[in-house]
Design a protein around this motif. Structure first.
Motif, PDB file in Angstrom:
ATOM      1  N   GLN A   7       0.720  -1.226  -0.035  1.00  0.00           N
ATOM      2  CA  GLN A   7       0.016  -0.007  -0.005  1.00  0.00           C
ATOM      3  C   GLN A   7       0.742   1.227   0.070  1.00  0.00           C
ATOM      4  OE1 GLN A   7      -3.211   0.160  -0.188  1.00  0.00           O
ATOM      5  NE2 GLN A   7      -4.153  -1.499   0.592  1.00  0.00           N
ATOM      6  N   PRO A   8       0.486   2.093  -0.716  1.00  0.00           N
ATOM      7  CA  PRO A   8       1.231   3.672  -0.443  1.00  0.00           C
ATOM      8  C   PRO A   8       1.188   4.061   0.862  1.00  0.00           C
ATOM      9  CG  PRO A   8      -0.553   3.709  -2.401  1.00  0.00           C
ATOM     10  CD  PRO A   8      -0.772   2.457  -1.561  1.00  0.00           C
ATOM     11  N   ARG A   9       2.153   4.929   1.368  1.00  0.00           N
ATOM     12  CA  ARG A   9       2.574   5.180   2.662  1.00  0.00           C
ATOM     13  C   ARG A   9       1.550   6.162   2.921  1.00  0.00           C
ATOM     14  NH1 ARG A   9       6.426   4.006   6.308  1.00  0.00           N
ATOM     15  NH2 ARG A   9       6.844   5.390   7.853  1.00  0.00           N
ATOM     16  N   ARG A  10       1.096   7.179   2.176  1.00  0.00           N
ATOM     17  CA  ARG A  10       0.148   8.059   2.141  1.00  0.00           C
ATOM     18  C   ARG A  10      -0.124   8.856   0.706  1.00  0.00           C
ATOM     19  NH1 ARG A  10       1.282  13.649   2.369  1.00  0.00           N
ATOM     20  NH2 ARG A  10       3.633  14.121   2.121  1.00  0.00           N
ATOM     21  N   ILE A  11      -1.631   9.316   0.771  1.00  0.00           N
ATOM     22  CA  ILE A  11      -1.923   9.914  -0.576  1.00  0.00           C
ATOM     23  C   ILE A  11      -1.573  11.306  -0.116  1.00  0.00           C
ATOM     24  CG2 ILE A  11      -3.782  10.265  -2.302  1.00  0.00           C
ATOM     25  CD1 ILE A  11      -2.461   7.196  -1.994  1.00  0.00           C
ATOM     26  N   PRO A  12      -1.157  12.221  -1.161  1.00  0.00           N
ATOM     27  CA  PRO A  12      -0.716  13.580  -0.903  1.00  0.00           C
ATOM     28  C   PRO A  12      -1.931  14.292  -1.400  1.00  0.00           C
ATOM     29  CG  PRO A  12       0.249  12.731  -2.901  1.00  0.00           C
ATOM     30  CD  PRO A  12      -0.019  11.673  -2.304  1.00  0.00           C
ATOM     31  N   LYS A  13      -2.210  15.528  -0.436  1.00  0.00           N
ATOM     32  CA  LYS A  13      -3.274  16.297  -0.685  1.00  0.00           C
ATOM     33  C   LYS A  13      -2.787  17.655  -1.400  1.00  0.00           C
ATOM     34  CE  LYS A  13      -6.168  14.326   3.054  1.00  0.00           C
ATOM     35  NZ  LYS A  13      -6.771  14.631   4.246  1.00  0.00           N
ATOM     36  N   GLN A  14      -1.864  18.133  -0.985  1.00  0.00           N
ATOM     37  CA  GLN A  14      -1.243  19.257  -1.563  1.00  0.00           C
ATOM     38  C   GLN A  14      -0.786  19.156  -3.081  1.00  0.00           C
ATOM     39  OE1 GLN A  14      -1.690  22.328  -0.011  1.00  0.00           O
ATOM     40  NE2 GLN A  14      -2.504  21.071   1.564  1.00  0.00           N
ATOM     41  N   GLN A  15      -0.686  20.109  -3.787  1.00  0.00           N
ATOM     42  CA  GLN A  15      -0.431  19.810  -5.515  1.00  0.00           C
ATOM     43  C   GLN A  15       1.015  19.334  -5.276  1.00  0.00           C
ATOM     44  OE1 GLN A  15      -2.660  20.490  -8.044  1.00  0.00           O
ATOM     45  NE2 GLN A  15      -0.873  19.489  -9.009  1.00  0.00           N
ATOM     46  N   ARG A  16       1.779  20.017  -4.758  1.00  0.00           N
ATOM     47  CA  ARG A  16       3.462  19.893  -4.773  1.00  0.00           C
ATOM     48  C   ARG A  16       3.588  18.147  -4.379  1.00  0.00           C
ATOM     49  NH1 ARG A  16       8.295  22.497  -1.295  1.00  0.00           N
ATOM     50  NH2 ARG A  16       9.799  21.336  -2.391  1.00  0.00           N
ATOM     51  N   GLY A  17       2.594  18.021  -3.552  1.00  0.00           N
ATOM     52  CA  GLY A  17       2.911  16.357  -3.020  1.00  0.00           C
ATOM     53  C   GLY A  17       2.413  15.420  -4.149  1.00  0.00           C
ATOM     54  N   ARG A  18       1.351  16.015  -4.748  1.00  0.00           N
ATOM     55  CA  ARG A  18       0.638  15.092  -5.765  1.00  0.00           C
ATOM     56  C   ARG A  18       1.551  15.172  -7.026  1.00  0.00           C
ATOM     57  NH1 ARG A  18      -4.300  17.791  -4.182  1.00  0.00           N
ATOM     58  NH2 ARG A  18      -4.128  19.164  -6.124  1.00  0.00           N
ATOM     59  N   ASP A  19       2.254  16.090  -7.377  1.00  0.00           N
ATOM     60  CA  ASP A  19       3.137  16.152  -8.577  1.00  0.00           C
ATOM     61  C   ASP A  19       4.049  15.276  -8.189  1.00  0.00           C
ATOM     62  OD1 ASP A  19       1.407  18.100  -9.622  1.00  0.00           O
ATOM     63  OD2 ASP A  19       2.815  19.764  -9.164  1.00  0.00           O
ATOM     64  N   ARG A  20       4.663  15.215  -7.102  1.00  0.00           N
ATOM     65  CA  ARG A  20       5.856  14.393  -6.668  1.00  0.00           C
ATOM     66  C   ARG A  20       5.372  12.936  -6.931  1.00  0.00           C
ATOM     67  NH1 ARG A  20       9.319  15.622  -1.543  1.00  0.00           N
ATOM     68  NH2 ARG A  20       9.815  17.245  -3.011  1.00  0.00           N
ATOM     69  N   PHE A  21       4.261  12.843  -6.296  1.00  0.00           N
ATOM     70  CA  PHE A  21       3.523  11.309  -6.316  1.00  0.00           C
ATOM     71  C   PHE A  21       3.317  10.789  -7.581  1.00  0.00           C
ATOM     72  CE2 PHE A  21      -0.085   8.372  -6.035  1.00  0.00           C
ATOM     73  CZ  PHE A  21       0.058   7.877  -5.005  1.00  0.00           C
ATOM     74  N   GLU A  22       2.925  11.592  -8.833  1.00  0.00           N
ATOM     75  CA  GLU A  22       2.506  11.322  -9.996  1.00  0.00           C
ATOM     76  C   GLU A  22       4.117  11.031 -10.935  1.00  0.00           C
ATOM     77  OE1 GLU A  22      -0.174  10.475 -11.210  1.00  0.00           O
ATOM     78  OE2 GLU A  22      -1.206  10.686  -9.563  1.00  0.00           O
ATOM     79  N   LYS A  23       4.909  11.879 -10.084  1.00  0.00           N
ATOM     80  CA  LYS A  23       6.375  11.606 -11.099  1.00  0.00           C
ATOM     81  C   LYS A  23       7.015  10.406 -10.883  1.00  0.00           C
ATOM     82  CE  LYS A  23      10.520  14.125 -11.708  1.00  0.00           C
ATOM     83  NZ  LYS A  23      11.484  15.269 -11.476  1.00  0.00           N
ATOM     84  N   ILE A  24       6.559   9.924  -9.486  1.00  0.00           N
ATOM     85  CA  ILE A  24       7.231   8.726  -9.166  1.00  0.00           C
ATOM     86  C   ILE A  24       6.679   7.408  -9.863  1.00  0.00           C
ATOM     87  CG2 ILE A  24       7.372   7.052  -7.071  1.00  0.00           C
ATOM     88  CD1 ILE A  24       7.643   9.258  -5.157  1.00  0.00           C
ATOM     89  N   LEU A  25       5.354   7.727  -9.935  1.00  0.00           N
ATOM     90  CA  LEU A  25       4.616   6.903 -10.852  1.00  0.00           C
ATOM     91  C   LEU A  25       5.061   6.863 -12.244  1.00  0.00           C
ATOM     92  CD1 LEU A  25       0.887   6.797  -9.131  1.00  0.00           C
ATOM     93  CD2 LEU A  25       2.798   5.191  -8.691  1.00  0.00           C
TER      94      LEU A  25
END
Length: 219
Positions: A18-36
């Motif tokens: 499972q993912p450790r956490r799902i980001p809510k802020q845009q910067r975190g979402r961008d990083r999350f999507e970059k990893i994927l």
């Protein structure tokens, strides 16, 4: 930085898939999507078996801490990608089964589903690789089982509408068997070359009964 340099922190992370956490802020979402996105590129190049967290860190230009903030292990990345691909498949199944009102329309819907699944996996080598990975990884097998049950329940809803006098437990057993056989047909077909694969799908569709009702016994 070597992958082992993540130190004790990495060892403390459990392989939950499972993912450790799902980001809510845009910067975190961008990083999350970059990893994927980077993980998808690496899987397409070398396969999921060869995927390494160190390579993701290097190509995504992240620290190990930033990576593990979202994904504790490789399984959690593959699971997230698998669930996204599965969502596309669920929309396909729901759309095809939505307006089924007869045995013949059900057969046509199943034929359409198997065609779409075959085309999807044939055109998506990353998803094909991930689908195989979910079979080999004990943690990821849960993803496949949950997805299969979703499809089975959607088919069960149709069967109970078409044959309301049949026993629900029998209808559910048939729904599960039919969806498992459909998935097995697709899995076998995409393991073949393009021409042989399409021939195998065509054979599977010929084997589907015109009237599934004869498989069931009324109470």
């Amino acid at each position: 930085m070597p992958e082992q340099a993540a130190g004790g922190r990495k060892k403390q992370l459990e392989a939950t898939g499972q993912p450790r956490r799902i980001p809510k802020q845009q910067r975190g979402r961008d990083r999350f999507e970059k990893i994927l996105s980077v993980a998808t590129e690496l899987i397409e190049e070398n396969g999921s078996d060869a995927l390494k967290m160190s390579e993701i860190v290097e190509r995504a230009e992240l620290s190990f801490g930033a990576l593990y903030q979202y994904f504790p292990d490789k399984s959690s990345i593959i699971r997230t990608l698998a669930e996204r691909f599965n969502e596309q498949g669920r929309r396909c199944v729901e759309a095809e089964l939505a307006n089924v009102s007869s045995a013949e329309l059900l057969r046509q819907a199943l034929c359409s589903i198997v065609d779409q699944y075959y085309d999807f996996f044939r055109s998506e080598p990353v998803m094909r690789d991930i689908w195989n990975a979910t079979q080999a990884d004990r943690v990821l097998q849960q993803v496949d089982a949950e997805d299969m049950e979703f499809h089975s329940q959607r088919l069960f809803d149709v069967l109970i509408k078409l044959w309301p006098k049949c026993r629900p437990e029998e209808l559910l057993a048939i729904a599960r068997m039919m969806m498992h056989l459909l998935a097995a047909a697709v899995r076998y077909s995409i393991s073949l070359g393009e021409e042989d694969g399409r021939a195998a799908i065509a054979l599977y569709k010929k084997m589907l009964p015109v009237d599934i009702g004869h498989l069931m016994a009324t109470p």
